[in-house]
Design a protein around this motif. Structure first.
Motif, PDB file in Angstrom:
ATOM      1  N   GLN A   1     -89.128 -12.032 -10.338  1.00 11.45           N
ATOM      2  CA  GLN A   1     -90.052 -11.320  -9.281  1.00 11.45           C
ATOM      3  C   GLN A   1     -89.643 -11.021  -8.107  1.00 11.45           C
ATOM      4  O   GLN A   1     -88.917 -11.884  -7.580  1.00 11.45           O
ATOM      5  N   VAL A   2     -90.156  -9.948  -7.596  1.00  8.52           N
ATOM      6  CA  VAL A   2     -89.557  -9.469  -6.044  1.00  8.52           C
ATOM      7  C   VAL A   2     -90.507 -10.159  -5.143  1.00  8.52           C
ATOM      8  O   VAL A   2     -91.896 -10.501  -5.574  1.00  8.52           O
ATOM      9  N   GLN A   3     -90.103 -10.402  -4.001  1.00  7.73           N
ATOM     10  CA  GLN A   3     -90.891 -10.809  -2.897  1.00  7.73           C
ATOM     11  C   GLN A   3     -90.702  -9.799  -1.731  1.00  7.73           C
ATOM     12  O   GLN A   3     -89.480  -9.167  -1.527  1.00  7.73           O
ATOM     13  N   LEU A   4     -91.686  -9.535  -0.949  1.00  2.00           N
ATOM     14  CA  LEU A   4     -91.717  -8.474  -0.127  1.00  2.00           C
ATOM     15  C   LEU A   4     -91.954  -9.069   1.304  1.00  2.00           C
ATOM     16  O   LEU A   4     -92.936  -9.815   1.501  1.00  2.00           O
ATOM     17  N   VAL A   5     -91.270  -8.483   2.351  1.00  2.00           N
ATOM     18  CA  VAL A   5     -91.791  -9.028   3.836  1.00  2.00           C
ATOM     19  C   VAL A   5     -91.647  -7.740   4.470  1.00  2.00           C
ATOM     20  O   VAL A   5     -90.536  -6.951   4.806  1.00  2.00           O
ATOM     21  N   GLU A   6     -92.867  -7.525   5.327  1.00  2.00           N
ATOM     22  CA  GLU A   6     -93.011  -6.345   6.233  1.00  2.00           C
ATOM     23  C   GLU A   6     -92.513  -6.795   7.580  1.00  2.00           C
ATOM     24  O   GLU A   6     -92.756  -8.131   7.891  1.00  2.00           O
ATOM     25  N   SER A   7     -92.321  -5.842   8.294  1.00  2.00           N
ATOM     26  CA  SER A   7     -91.813  -6.007   9.768  1.00  2.00           C
ATOM     27  C   SER A   7     -92.054  -4.709  10.465  1.00  2.00           C
ATOM     28  O   SER A   7     -92.330  -3.808   9.805  1.00  2.00           O
ATOM     29  N   GLY A   8     -92.053  -4.738  11.789  1.00  2.00           N
ATOM     30  CA  GLY A   8     -92.009  -3.750  12.499  1.00  2.00           C
ATOM     31  C   GLY A   8     -93.419  -3.341  13.317  1.00  2.00           C
ATOM     32  O   GLY A   8     -93.566  -2.451  14.025  1.00  2.00           O
ATOM     33  N   GLY A   9     -94.362  -4.050  12.930  1.00  2.00           N
ATOM     34  CA  GLY A   9     -95.920  -4.130  13.365  1.00  2.00           C
ATOM     35  C   GLY A   9     -95.836  -4.317  15.045  1.00  2.00           C
ATOM     36  O   GLY A   9     -94.807  -5.099  15.592  1.00  2.00           O
ATOM     37  N   GLY A  10     -96.767  -4.131  15.843  1.00  2.00           N
ATOM     38  CA  GLY A  10     -96.931  -4.161  17.150  1.00  2.00           C
ATOM     39  C   GLY A  10     -98.023  -3.459  17.838  1.00  2.00           C
ATOM     40  O   GLY A  10     -99.012  -2.854  17.167  1.00  2.00           O
ATOM     41  N   LEU A  11     -97.959  -3.489  19.010  1.00  2.00           N
ATOM     42  CA  LEU A  11     -98.812  -2.708  19.961  1.00  2.00           C
ATOM     43  C   LEU A  11     -98.202  -1.342  20.396  1.00  2.00           C
ATOM     44  O   LEU A  11     -96.926  -1.465  20.662  1.00  2.00           O
ATOM     45  N   VAL A  12     -98.865  -0.226  20.150  1.00  2.00           N
ATOM     46  CA  VAL A  12     -98.578   1.064  20.602  1.00  2.00           C
ATOM     47  C   VAL A  12     -99.689   1.906  21.213  1.00  2.00           C
ATOM     48  O   VAL A  12    -100.972   1.617  20.776  1.00  2.00           O
ATOM     49  N   GLN A  13     -99.387   2.854  22.199  1.00  2.00           N
ATOM     50  CA  GLN A  13    -100.247   3.577  22.592  1.00  2.00           C
ATOM     51  C   GLN A  13    -100.609   4.722  21.819  1.00  2.00           C
ATOM     52  O   GLN A  13     -99.737   5.027  20.876  1.00  2.00           O
ATOM     53  N   ALA A  14    -101.855   5.383  21.943  1.00  2.00           N
ATOM     54  CA  ALA A  14    -102.322   6.508  21.117  1.00  2.00           C
ATOM     55  C   ALA A  14    -101.433   7.478  21.503  1.00  2.00           C
ATOM     56  O   ALA A  14    -100.756   7.936  22.471  1.00  2.00           O
ATOM     57  N   GLY A  15    -100.589   8.129  20.466  1.00  2.00           N
ATOM     58  CA  GLY A  15     -99.736   9.134  20.613  1.00  2.00           C
ATOM     59  C   GLY A  15     -98.656   8.730  20.070  1.00  2.00           C
ATOM     60  O   GLY A  15     -97.691   9.641  19.925  1.00  2.00           O
ATOM     61  N   GLY A  16     -98.421   7.402  19.970  1.00  2.00           N
ATOM     62  CA  GLY A  16     -96.829   6.977  19.833  1.00  2.00           C
ATOM     63  C   GLY A  16     -96.642   6.772  18.472  1.00  2.00           C
ATOM     64  O   GLY A  16     -97.489   7.232  17.426  1.00  2.00           O
ATOM     65  N   SER A  17     -95.475   6.236  18.160  1.00  2.00           N
ATOM     66  CA  SER A  17     -94.698   6.018  16.859  1.00  2.00           C
ATOM     67  C   SER A  17     -94.419   4.729  16.703  1.00  2.00           C
ATOM     68  O   SER A  17     -93.829   3.902  17.489  1.00  2.00           O
ATOM     69  N   LEU A  18     -94.249   4.395  15.406  1.00  2.00           N
ATOM     70  CA  LEU A  18     -94.048   2.966  14.917  1.00  2.00           C
ATOM     71  C   LEU A  18     -93.244   3.240  13.707  1.00  2.00           C
ATOM     72  O   LEU A  18     -93.603   4.083  12.686  1.00  2.00           O
ATOM     73  N   ARG A  19     -92.294   2.275  13.275  1.00  2.00           N
ATOM     74  CA  ARG A  19     -91.712   2.481  11.762  1.00  2.00           C
ATOM     75  C   ARG A  19     -91.755   1.107  11.413  1.00  2.00           C
ATOM     76  O   ARG A  19     -91.099   0.115  11.789  1.00  2.00           O
ATOM     77  N   LEU A  20     -92.356   0.811  10.373  1.00  2.00           N
ATOM     78  CA  LEU A  20     -92.678  -0.447   9.519  1.00  2.00           C
ATOM     79  C   LEU A  20     -91.249  -0.435   8.384  1.00  2.00           C
ATOM     80  O   LEU A  20     -91.121   0.354   7.768  1.00  2.00           O
ATOM     81  N   SER A  21     -90.955  -1.656   8.328  1.00  2.00           N
ATOM     82  CA  SER A  21     -89.898  -1.889   6.973  1.00  2.00           C
ATOM     83  C   SER A  21     -90.742  -2.941   6.144  1.00  2.00           C
ATOM     84  O   SER A  21     -91.553  -3.666   6.598  1.00  2.00           O
ATOM     85  N   CYS A  22     -90.225  -2.753   4.853  1.00  2.00           N
ATOM     86  CA  CYS A  22     -90.592  -3.663   3.793  1.00  2.00           C
ATOM     87  C   CYS A  22     -89.297  -4.012   3.012  1.00  2.00           C
ATOM     88  O   CYS A  22     -88.848  -3.239   2.255  1.00  2.00           O
ATOM     89  N   ALA A  23     -88.798  -5.279   3.528  1.00  2.00           N
ATOM     90  CA  ALA A  23     -87.712  -5.797   2.660  1.00  2.00           C
ATOM     91  C   ALA A  23     -87.974  -6.715   1.349  1.00  2.00           C
ATOM     92  O   ALA A  23     -88.836  -7.425   1.675  1.00  2.00           O
ATOM     93  N   ALA A  24     -87.328  -6.377   0.513  1.00  2.00           N
ATOM     94  CA  ALA A  24     -87.559  -7.023  -0.753  1.00  2.00           C
ATOM     95  C   ALA A  24     -86.185  -8.013  -1.095  1.00  2.00           C
ATOM     96  O   ALA A  24     -85.245  -7.833  -0.788  1.00  2.00           O
ATOM     97  N   SER A  25     -86.707  -8.992  -1.755  1.00  2.00           N
ATOM     98  CA  SER A  25     -85.834 -10.211  -2.235  1.00  2.00           C
ATOM     99  C   SER A  25     -86.149 -10.648  -3.682  1.00  2.00           C
ATOM    100  O   SER A  25     -87.148 -10.322  -4.081  1.00  2.00           O
ATOM    101  N   GLY A  26     -85.139 -10.923  -4.372  1.00  2.00           N
ATOM    102  CA  GLY A  26     -85.571 -11.519  -5.468  1.00  2.00           C
ATOM    103  C   GLY A  26     -85.015 -10.607  -6.650  1.00  2.00           C
ATOM    104  O   GLY A  26     -84.960 -11.176  -7.793  1.00  2.00           O
ATOM    105  N   ARG A  27     -85.287  -9.389  -6.533  1.00  2.00           N
ATOM    106  CA  ARG A  27     -84.981  -8.562  -7.580  1.00  2.00           C
ATOM    107  C   ARG A  27     -85.001  -6.983  -7.137  1.00  2.00           C
ATOM    108  O   ARG A  27     -85.420  -6.892  -5.888  1.00  2.00           O
ATOM    109  N   THR A  28     -83.992  -6.301  -7.706  1.00  2.00           N
ATOM    110  CA  THR A  28     -83.739  -4.797  -6.964  1.00  2.00           C
ATOM    111  C   THR A  28     -84.904  -4.050  -6.975  1.00  2.00           C
ATOM    112  O   THR A  28     -85.841  -4.095  -7.860  1.00  2.00           O
TER     113      THR A  28
END
Length: 129
Positions: A1-28
């Protein structure tokens, strides 16, 4: 079974950008179609988009099409959500999810009989006006 961990969230002003990541472990990660969802306070979980195992095809919800982009790097076992032109209404907890079937990711929020194999724990994105 794969496990998922998100990162990259936070506070940003309107009009801005963010990139979230989702890293998997346990299975490809290449064994799974991947999806991104979000849930705003007091609202139901909403599908942002979902991509096939190879990333060759991606579905987007109308609310984010043209602003958000899903990509994946199976060699790094990671899926990304690039978010541009963020608005206060994009404030939510963002989740990634994995399932062998793309269809399940696309319909899970609308079909009570469908479940998704794996969910991440979520990462909070707050967009200030």
């Amino acid at each position: 079974q794969v496990q998922l961990v998100e990162s990259g969230g936070g506070l940003v002003q309107a009009g801005g950008s963010l990139r979230l990541s989702c890293a998997a472990s346990g299975r490809t990660l290449s064994s799974y179609a991947m999806g991104w969802f979000r849930q705003a306070p007091g609202k139901e979980r909403e599908l942002i988009g979902a991509t096939t195992r190879s990333g060759s095809s991606t579905y987007y919800a109308d609310s984010v099409r043209g602003r958000f982009t899903i990509s994946r790097d199976n060699a790094k076992n990671t899926v990304y959500l690039q978010m541009n032109s963020l608005q206060p209404e994009d404030t939510a907890v963002y989740y990634c999810a994995a399932d062998p079937k793309l269809h399940n990711l696309v319909v899970v929020t609308t079909d009570k009989d469908v479940n998704v194999k794996v969910w991440g724990q979520g990462t909070l994105v707050t967009v200030s006006s």
